[in-house]
Motif scaffolding. Structure first.
Motif, PDB file in Angstrom:
ATOM      1  N   ASP A   1       8.210  18.886  -6.701  1.00 47.46           N
ATOM      2  CA  ASP A   1       9.104  17.988  -6.445  1.00 47.46           C
ATOM      3  C   ASP A   1       9.594  17.969  -5.126  1.00 47.46           C
ATOM      4  OD1 ASP A   1      11.024  16.034  -7.374  1.00 47.46           O
ATOM      5  OD2 ASP A   1      12.444  17.293  -8.359  1.00 47.46           O
ATOM      6  N   GLN A   2       9.689  16.952  -4.442  1.00 43.11           N
ATOM      7  CA  GLN A   2       9.906  16.916  -3.235  1.00 43.11           C
ATOM      8  C   GLN A   2      10.161  15.301  -2.725  1.00 43.11           C
ATOM      9  OE1 GLN A   2       6.091  17.363  -0.801  1.00 43.11           O
ATOM     10  NE2 GLN A   2       5.280  17.907  -2.822  1.00 43.11           N
ATOM     11  N   ALA A   3      10.571  15.126  -1.377  1.00 44.15           N
ATOM     12  CA  ALA A   3      10.784  13.785  -0.883  1.00 44.15           C
ATOM     13  C   ALA A   3       9.700  12.910  -0.787  1.00 44.15           C
ATOM     14  CB  ALA A   3      11.406  14.059   0.274  1.00 44.15           C
ATOM     15  N   ILE A   4       9.489  11.917  -1.689  1.00 42.74           N
ATOM     16  CA  ILE A   4       8.615  11.029  -1.845  1.00 42.74           C
ATOM     17  C   ILE A   4       8.043  10.215  -0.447  1.00 42.74           C
ATOM     18  CG2 ILE A   4       7.166   9.266  -3.161  1.00 42.74           C
ATOM     19  CD1 ILE A   4       7.262  12.201  -4.629  1.00 42.74           C
ATOM     20  N   ARG A   5       9.182   9.630  -0.115  1.00 42.86           N
ATOM     21  CA  ARG A   5       8.622   8.798   0.926  1.00 42.86           C
ATOM     22  C   ARG A   5       7.952   9.385   2.030  1.00 42.86           C
ATOM     23  NH1 ARG A   5      11.780   3.273   1.992  1.00 42.86           N
ATOM     24  NH2 ARG A   5      10.436   3.139   0.115  1.00 42.86           N
TER      25      ARG A   5
ATOM     26  N   THR B   1       0.786  -1.198   0.043  1.00 39.80           N
ATOM     27  CA  THR B   1      -0.034   0.066  -0.150  1.00 39.80           C
ATOM     28  C   THR B   1       0.736   1.235   0.132  1.00 39.80           C
ATOM     29  OG1 THR B   1      -0.206  -0.391   2.617  1.00 39.80           O
ATOM     30  CG2 THR B   1      -2.065  -1.020   0.996  1.00 39.80           C
ATOM     31  N   ILE B   2       1.827   1.412   0.741  1.00 41.27           N
ATOM     32  CA  ILE B   2       2.656   2.642   0.882  1.00 41.27           C
ATOM     33  C   ILE B   2       3.447   2.574  -0.360  1.00 41.27           C
ATOM     34  CG2 ILE B   2       4.467   3.735   1.823  1.00 41.27           C
ATOM     35  CD1 ILE B   2       3.698   2.421   4.689  1.00 41.27           C
ATOM     36  N   GLY B   3       3.915   1.524  -1.086  1.00 41.93           N
ATOM     37  CA  GLY B   3       4.533   1.585  -2.334  1.00 41.93           C
ATOM     38  C   GLY B   3       3.668   2.289  -3.424  1.00 41.93           C
ATOM     39  N   LEU B   4       2.533   1.796  -3.278  1.00 36.97           N
ATOM     40  CA  LEU B   4       1.609   2.101  -4.190  1.00 36.97           C
ATOM     41  C   LEU B   4       1.275   3.797  -4.213  1.00 36.97           C
ATOM     42  CD1 LEU B   4      -0.494   1.542  -6.647  1.00 36.97           C
ATOM     43  CD2 LEU B   4      -2.251   1.127  -4.887  1.00 36.97           C
ATOM     44  N   VAL B   5       1.423   4.309  -2.948  1.00 38.13           N
ATOM     45  CA  VAL B   5       1.166   5.722  -2.786  1.00 38.13           C
ATOM     46  C   VAL B   5       2.343   6.570  -3.191  1.00 38.13           C
ATOM     47  CG1 VAL B   5       1.016   7.583  -0.985  1.00 38.13           C
ATOM     48  CG2 VAL B   5      -0.533   5.616  -0.756  1.00 38.13           C
ATOM     49  N   GLU B   6       3.571   5.782  -2.806  1.00 40.46           N
ATOM     50  CA  GLU B   6       4.722   6.580  -3.239  1.00 40.46           C
ATOM     51  C   GLU B   6       4.712   6.401  -4.923  1.00 40.46           C
ATOM     52  OE1 GLU B   6       7.972   5.449  -0.267  1.00 40.46           O
ATOM     53  OE2 GLU B   6       7.826   3.957  -1.496  1.00 40.46           O
TER      54      GLU B   6
ATOM     55  N   ALA C   1       4.612  10.183   1.399  1.00 46.70           N
ATOM     56  CA  ALA C   1       3.745   9.082   1.470  1.00 46.70           C
ATOM     57  C   ALA C   1       3.486   8.590   2.713  1.00 46.70           C
ATOM     58  CB  ALA C   1       4.236   8.175   0.679  1.00 46.70           C
ATOM     59  N   LEU C   2       4.471   8.620   3.682  1.00 42.96           N
ATOM     60  CA  LEU C   2       4.012   8.031   5.035  1.00 42.96           C
ATOM     61  C   LEU C   2       3.287   8.960   5.879  1.00 42.96           C
ATOM     62  CD1 LEU C   2       7.763   7.220   6.254  1.00 42.96           C
ATOM     63  CD2 LEU C   2       5.831   5.660   5.456  1.00 42.96           C
ATOM     64  N   VAL C   3       3.467  10.292   5.532  1.00 43.40           N
ATOM     65  CA  VAL C   3       2.201  11.317   6.275  1.00 43.40           C
ATOM     66  C   VAL C   3       1.022  11.010   5.666  1.00 43.40           C
ATOM     67  CG1 VAL C   3       1.713  13.800   6.301  1.00 43.40           C
ATOM     68  CG2 VAL C   3       3.987  13.182   6.945  1.00 43.40           C
ATOM     69  N   ILE C   4       0.699  10.861   4.267  1.00 42.67           N
ATOM     70  CA  ILE C   4      -0.406  10.752   3.913  1.00 42.67           C
ATOM     71  C   ILE C   4      -1.175   9.432   4.104  1.00 42.67           C
ATOM     72  CG2 ILE C   4      -1.772   9.940   1.763  1.00 42.67           C
ATOM     73  CD1 ILE C   4      -0.311  11.948   0.406  1.00 42.67           C
ATOM     74  N   VAL C   5      -0.358   8.173   4.355  1.00 42.43           N
ATOM     75  CA  VAL C   5      -0.712   6.943   4.777  1.00 42.43           C
ATOM     76  C   VAL C   5      -0.965   7.110   6.354  1.00 42.43           C
ATOM     77  CG1 VAL C   5       0.129   4.567   5.560  1.00 42.43           C
ATOM     78  CG2 VAL C   5       0.635   5.534   3.145  1.00 42.43           C
ATOM     79  N   GLY C   6      -0.257   7.847   7.159  1.00 38.53           N
ATOM     80  CA  GLY C   6      -0.797   8.175   8.625  1.00 38.53           C
ATOM     81  C   GLY C   6      -2.146   8.588   8.817  1.00 38.53           C
ATOM     82  N   ALA C   7      -2.212   9.689   7.937  1.00 44.50           N
ATOM     83  CA  ALA C   7      -3.706  10.277   7.974  1.00 44.50           C
ATOM     84  C   ALA C   7      -4.600   9.334   7.632  1.00 44.50           C
ATOM     85  CB  ALA C   7      -3.595  11.667   6.776  1.00 44.50           C
TER      86      ALA C   7
END
Length: 203
Positions: free
Chosen positions: A153-157, A134-139, A160-166
């Motif tokens: 353009d920004q740090a993707i991981r 799932t996190i890989g898919l968000v990334e 992604a972790l912030v979005i997944v956490g939300a």
């Protein structure tokens, strides 16, 4: 490979599949700590010896169940994105996160993926598996949005972790405290606004 060996491999794969399915049902209903290997073997209709031929212990089986849940979530998200008909990666992210929110609100997913997996597998292993699914898919979707010029353009991981956490927190809230359709609509609106706010026109 001989026909006999292929048949043996197929039988082994089928045994593994029924054990994962039985484990998923029982872990989802009762939680990891309340489920015995005897109960799983009985539910799968196999001997404990056959189970231990496939998995070293209950934790090993639980990890396979968690992987199965994660694969199911990716399939659910992918189906929702495909059904949307949109070609915009930012739309894909919104649709996918809302589909993930819906799926994560199901008791089985809540129990296995959000409650038991971090405790049973440890945070590092839990996160490693999520990064493959799932996190890989968000990334990947965020990277596509950057490539398309939809987000900065920004740090993707970290993003992604912030979005997944939300999304995980939103699912937990709805499962434990959300008792009205309006609360669900409010949570979904917040997720949509959070992701839409990444659009490059906002920078």
């Amino acid at each position: 490979m001989s026909a006999d060996r292929r048949t043996q491999a197929e039988r082994s794969a089928a045994t593994r599949q029924v054990l994962v399915a039985a484990g998923r049902t029982l872990f989802g209903q009762d939680g990891y700590g309340e489920v015995s290997t005897v109960a799983i073997a009985d539910a799968a209709g196999v001997s404990r010896g056959a189970m231990y031929h496939q998995f070293t212990d209950k934790r090993d089986l639980f990890e396979a169940v968690f992987e199965d849940v994660e694969r199911s979530l990716v399939e659910t998200i992918g189906s929702a994105v495909a059904a949307s008909g949109s070609t915009d990666p930012l739309d894909h992210l919104i649709v996918g996160c809302l589909a993930w929110l819906d799926a994560s609100s199901e008791p089985e997913v809540q129990r296995i993926a959000l409650l038991d997996a971090p405790a049973v597998l440890g945070w590092a292993r839990w996160r490693e598996i999520e990064l493959r699914h799932t996190i890989g898919l968000v990334e990947a979707t965020l990277a596509a949005a950057v490539e398309a010029g939809r987000i900065r353009d920004q740090a993707i991981r970290p993003l992604a972790l912030v979005i997944v956490g939300a999304v995980d927190e939103a699912a937990q809230y709805l499962a434990n405290f959300g008792d009205s359709p309006q609360e669900e609509r409010d949570i979904r609106s917040v997720i949509e606004q959070l992701i839409a706010g990444l659009a490059i026109e906002n920078f």
